[in-house]
Scaffold this active site. Structure first.
Site, PDB file in Angstrom:
ATOM      1  N   GLN B 111      37.341 -13.044 -48.076  1.00 32.16           N
ATOM      2  CA  GLN B 111      36.169 -13.267 -47.227  1.00 32.16           C
ATOM      3  C   GLN B 111      35.020 -13.827 -48.063  1.00 32.16           C
ATOM      4  O   GLN B 111      34.560 -13.162 -48.992  1.00 32.16           O
ATOM      5  CB  GLN B 111      35.773 -11.921 -46.602  1.00 32.16           C
ATOM      6  CG  GLN B 111      34.630 -11.980 -45.640  1.00 32.16           C
ATOM      7  CD  GLN B 111      34.088 -10.587 -45.331  1.00 32.16           C
ATOM      8  OE1 GLN B 111      34.190  -9.682 -46.156  1.00 32.16           O
ATOM      9  NE2 GLN B 111      33.505 -10.413 -44.168  1.00 32.16           N
ATOM     10  N   SER B 114      29.125 -12.854 -48.282  1.00 31.60           N
ATOM     11  CA  SER B 114      27.927 -12.435 -49.020  1.00 31.60           C
ATOM     12  C   SER B 114      27.629 -13.377 -50.175  1.00 31.60           C
ATOM     13  O   SER B 114      28.534 -13.976 -50.762  1.00 31.60           O
ATOM     14  CB  SER B 114      28.115 -11.031 -49.584  1.00 31.60           C
ATOM     15  OG  SER B 114      28.212 -10.098 -48.551  1.00 31.60           O
ATOM     16  N   SER B 146      36.760  -9.383 -52.575  1.00 28.62           N
ATOM     17  CA  SER B 146      37.985  -8.738 -53.027  1.00 28.62           C
ATOM     18  C   SER B 146      39.167  -9.651 -52.698  1.00 28.62           C
ATOM     19  O   SER B 146      39.104 -10.448 -51.769  1.00 28.62           O
ATOM     20  CB  SER B 146      38.150  -7.360 -52.397  1.00 28.62           C
ATOM     21  OG  SER B 146      37.939  -7.417 -51.021  1.00 28.62           O
ATOM     22  N   GLU B 229      35.514  -5.768 -39.091  1.00 33.26           N
ATOM     23  CA  GLU B 229      35.499  -5.204 -40.434  1.00 33.26           C
ATOM     24  C   GLU B 229      35.074  -3.748 -40.402  1.00 33.26           C
ATOM     25  O   GLU B 229      35.661  -2.895 -41.059  1.00 33.26           O
ATOM     26  CB  GLU B 229      34.533  -6.000 -41.322  1.00 33.26           C
ATOM     27  CG  GLU B 229      34.382  -5.397 -42.722  1.00 33.26           C
ATOM     28  CD  GLU B 229      33.452  -6.208 -43.620  1.00 33.26           C
ATOM     29  OE1 GLU B 229      32.541  -6.865 -43.098  1.00 33.26           O
ATOM     30  OE2 GLU B 229      33.656  -6.154 -44.840  1.00 33.26           O
ATOM     31  N   GLU B 362      22.005   1.479 -43.881  1.00 32.74           N
ATOM     32  CA  GLU B 362      20.692   1.213 -43.275  1.00 32.74           C
ATOM     33  C   GLU B 362      20.827   0.161 -42.165  1.00 32.74           C
ATOM     34  O   GLU B 362      20.239   0.309 -41.087  1.00 32.74           O
ATOM     35  CB  GLU B 362      19.708   0.738 -44.350  1.00 32.74           C
ATOM     36  CG  GLU B 362      19.255   1.834 -45.306  1.00 32.74           C
ATOM     37  CD  GLU B 362      20.358   2.313 -46.259  1.00 32.74           C
ATOM     38  OE1 GLU B 362      21.284   1.519 -46.566  1.00 32.74           O
ATOM     39  OE2 GLU B 362      20.310   3.480 -46.686  1.00 32.74           O
TER      40      GLU B 362
END
Lengths: 364, 392
Positions: B111, B114, B146, B229, B362
């Site tokens: 993936q 990010s 990963s 996910e 959060e």
């Protein structure tokens, strides 16, 4: 087994909720707790008669509905959501559970009367008793030749009862409430006050030879109390969420501040877990599994969640939450009393040490 | 045809009659299972499924127990994230090309979402994709990837229009990890090992046929991936006392000398929390059985992150002198997260990532507050500003 609600359970919920929306809004409950009678006898009759709540857990051959703990749990969710001042838990669950577990002829006759709602019962044990300490540690009632003498403190539902189910000298007796002295106590929980009950050479009719059914009734009551606590917590969460959407400070709804949103998200998750635990306990009590563990888990969790929800509800309402006229205090008082009732969360965790094979440190 | 439990069982019987698991190469067996519609029964016919209700997959798994299975560890991203996204947004050609080797494990996925400058605020990502005829040229840096060193393909979100507000200028691609310009470097973590990678993309050319969804619709496509996910990460133990609790409970039972009253109270609290979380997962799965993953999945991940961290922290503390030691700091690649094969110290350190990976706790609380409870969002300063004008 399923942790979801069946269609029948949802119908029962809708019927109870409709009745309570009509007859038991917060203003009515608040007026009731300030009146002479702490419970709503008319509403109880309507619940017992129209919806059959009084006989929900009583077998059909005795005039009840022959339903299971799962259905009773749904009723308790709704009663908790409205902090309804009726003796459902104390009569239709606790006293009924003790009688149903006995099976004696006298117990069956009494159940038939309870099923129609024509009589209402209460279990004359401290509301702080638990399945692990059935006599509450303080049962001081002696039976001699069918005559009962002694005093029990902190009995819930005694004010609404026509008949008291009393553990005395290792057996269970039924005593007409008119033959006992019921002294209402000034109670933390305004919507389910406690009373001291005194017996002075009162005539008792034997209904069970031992206290096995008392322990089972306390387990049933503790497991189902989790559903009442769920209802209390849900009302507190829903009411708080609605309020913080409306209440503006700093030119924004206060519910747009992350400091509050995160607290409410955590509370929502606690309620999600509480619903799963309460359903699991009800399902296990209905015959679907290891009831002792499911009840202890549900009580250890839901008791604290209801208190937390009520405390958050009060805090996030700010000053208005501290006023007598706002109903949140009724929920806080119910939640805090429920936390003690039928075993504290700590009592239930202690029981799990044994049930989950996680023993404490060896004695030194 | 409506597919019920009996029909599935019959189908499995017929499949096993034609493909003896003992006499068939595992890969051939898996390919045949996919072609028989027994890979994921809720997927459409022709794509490894039967268009059946999701809960019937359990019937297939039971019936095919003991036969060759896809290796779960490396397939998490493919199965949990890429597949639902390709199914929802892929062209027929893309579905036919990618889903079968994804499921059999012939092709590993990773993936590329990010970035160093785009974590919680994923939509602010800066990796650029510029159109060049029938191709896109991709430049940028991705992180926390990963399986990138094993992966044949990646799901990638890149910026195709910097002149519009951030959510609108994104496009979703399938990235060829073998393409020139893809550079994968291990990223060492606090546990000592490198479970993740940094991926540098320099002039990587991707054909337009690897685009998933329309140009500029990448954010909406990515939502499907991210929801899936969280459900995948939030997966719960099915057994009472299982999961993270089982290790610490076993130690507790076997080592009475470690027990104290304080630890006992805290352990019982965590046991209860683990059990109610497990039950919430059971209930969620019952609800999901007929439908699609919803925002409730965010709640499960939140709960498991807290539990794993609290339980592993208690375990290290409980072990006292042994808790002062650590099993292995050596810098090495690890293909899967082996939570139970390592020491308590590893579990403690690795679990710190549970509240960060796949959406921080959060952000998950924001999602619950806004999407489940309907609370208003914080005032936004980035809403109608072109991405290129945002402070970074």
């Amino acid at each position: 087994m399923t942790l979801l609600y069946s269609e029948v359970e949802e119908e029962l919920r809708a019927a109870v909720r409709d009745l309570l929306a009509d007859r038991c809004p917060p203003a009515t409950v608040l007026a009731r707790v300030e009146s002479a009678s702490s419970y709503d006898a008319d509403l109880w009759k309507a619940l017992a008669r129209d919806i059959g709540a009084a006989g929900l857990l009583i077998p059909e051959e005795l005039g009840g509905a022959g339903a299971s703990a799962r259905e009773a749990a749904v009723v308790l969710e709704e009663l908790g959501r409205a902090v309804t001042p009726v003796p459902f838990l104390t009569s239709a669950v606790l006293a009924t559970g003790a009688l149903a577990g006995s099976g004696s002829g006298a117990a069956r006759d009494l159940l038939a009367e309870l099923a129609t709602g024509e009589r209402t019962a209460a279990l004359a044990v401290s509301f702080a008793a638990s399945p692990y300490a059935p006599a509450g540690g303080t049962s001081g009632v002696r039976a001699e030749g069918g005559r009962l003498t002694g005093r029990v403190a902190a009995v819930a539902g005694a004010d609404a009862a026509d008949v008291l189910i009393v553990p005395a000298s290792g057996a269970l007796y039924a005593v007409d409430a008119a033959d006992a002295t019921v002294e209402p106590a000034v109670s933390l929980d305004l919507t389910r006050p406690i009373a001291a009950v005194t017996f002075s050479d009162a005539l008792g009719q034997p209904v069970a030879d031992d206290l096995a059914s008392l322990r089972a009734a306390l387990e049933l009551g503790a497991g189902l109390l989790a559903s009442e606590q769920l209802g209390v917590a849900e009302w507190c969460l829903t009411t708080t969420v609605a309020y913080v959407k409306e209440r503006h400070q700093f030119a924004r709804p206060v519910g747009s501040f992350q400091a509050l949103k995160h607290r409410l998200a955590d509370l929502w998750m606690e309620v999600v877990q509480a619903r799963a635990a309460a359903r699991d306990a009800a399902d296990a009590l209905a015959g679907g599994g290891d009831a002792a563990t499911a009840v202890a888990v549900a009580q250890a969790w839901c008791g604290e969640v209801a208190v937390h929800a009520a405390e958050e509800c009060l805090q996030l309402h700010g000053g208005i939450g501290m006023t007598w006229e706002h109903p949140v205090h009724l929920y806080l008082k119910r939640a805090k009393a429920d936390e003690i009732a039928l075993g504290t969360p700590g009592d239930h965790r202690d029981a799990l040490a044994h049930l989950a094979d996680l023993p404490g440190p060896p004695a030194s | 045809m409506t597919v019920d439990e009996a029909a599935i069982k019959e189908r499995v019987r017929a499949f096993l009659a034609r493909h003896d698991p003992a006499a068939t190469e595992p890969l051939d067996f898996l390919r045949a299972r996919y072609d028989a519609g027994l890979a994921w029964v809720h997927f459409p016919e022709g794509l490894g499924g039967l268009g059946a209700p999701r809960e019937l997959q359990n019937v297939v798994e039971r019936e095919l127990e003991g036969t060759p299975q896809p290796e779960p560890g490396k397939l998490v991203i493919g199965l949990g994230m890429a597949a639902p996204t390709i199914l929802a947004f892929g062209t027929e050609e893309q579905k036919k090309r990618f889903l079968r080797p994804l499921w059999t494990g012939e092709e590993i996925w990773c993936q590329l979402f990010s970035e160093p400058g785009a974590g919680s605020d994923l939509a602010t990502l800066a990796t650029r994709a510029v159109r060049d005829g029938d191709e896109w040229i991709v430049d940028g840096q991705k992180v926390w990837t990963s399986s990138a060193h094993h992966a044949r393909w990646a799901i990638l979100v890149a910026r195709t229009d910097p002149d519009v507000p951030k959510h609108r200028g994104l496009t979703y691609f399938i990235c060829d990890m073998k393409a020139p310009g893809v550079d994968v470097r291990p990223l060492r973590q606090i546990t000592g090992e490198a479970e993740f990678n940094e991926v540098f993309l320099t002039g990587v050319r991707l054909p337009d046929t690897l685009r998933l969804g329309t140009v500029g619709d990448g954010w909406r496509v990515a939502q499907t991936t991210l929801m899936s996910e969280r459900v995948a990460i939030g997966g719960s133990p099915t057994r009472r006392g299982g999961g993270a609790m089982s290790t610490v409970a076993d130690t507790w039972r076997q080592r009475p000398e470690l027990r104290t009253h304080d630890l006992h109270q805290r352990l019982l609290r965590l046991w209860v929390e683990a059990e109610v979380t497990r039950l919430a997962g059971v209930r969620l799965r019952e609800q999901l059985a007929a439908g699609a993953p919803g925002p409730e999945g965010s709640g499960m991940k939140l709960a498991f992150a807290h539990l794993n961290q609290a339980i592993s922290g208690l375990e290290v503390e409980m072990l006292r002198e042994e808790g002062l030691a650590y099993d292995d700091w050596s810098f090495r690649r690890s293909d899967t997260v082996d939570f139970f094969g390592r020491g308590a110290g590893y579990r403690y350190l690795r679990a710190r990532g549970n509240s960060i990976e796949g959406g921080t706790s959060e952000i998950l609380r924001n999602i619950i507050a806004e999407r489940v409870l309907g609370l208003p969002s914080e005032p936004r300063v980035d809403k109608n500003v072109p991405w290129k004008d945002l402070p970074r």
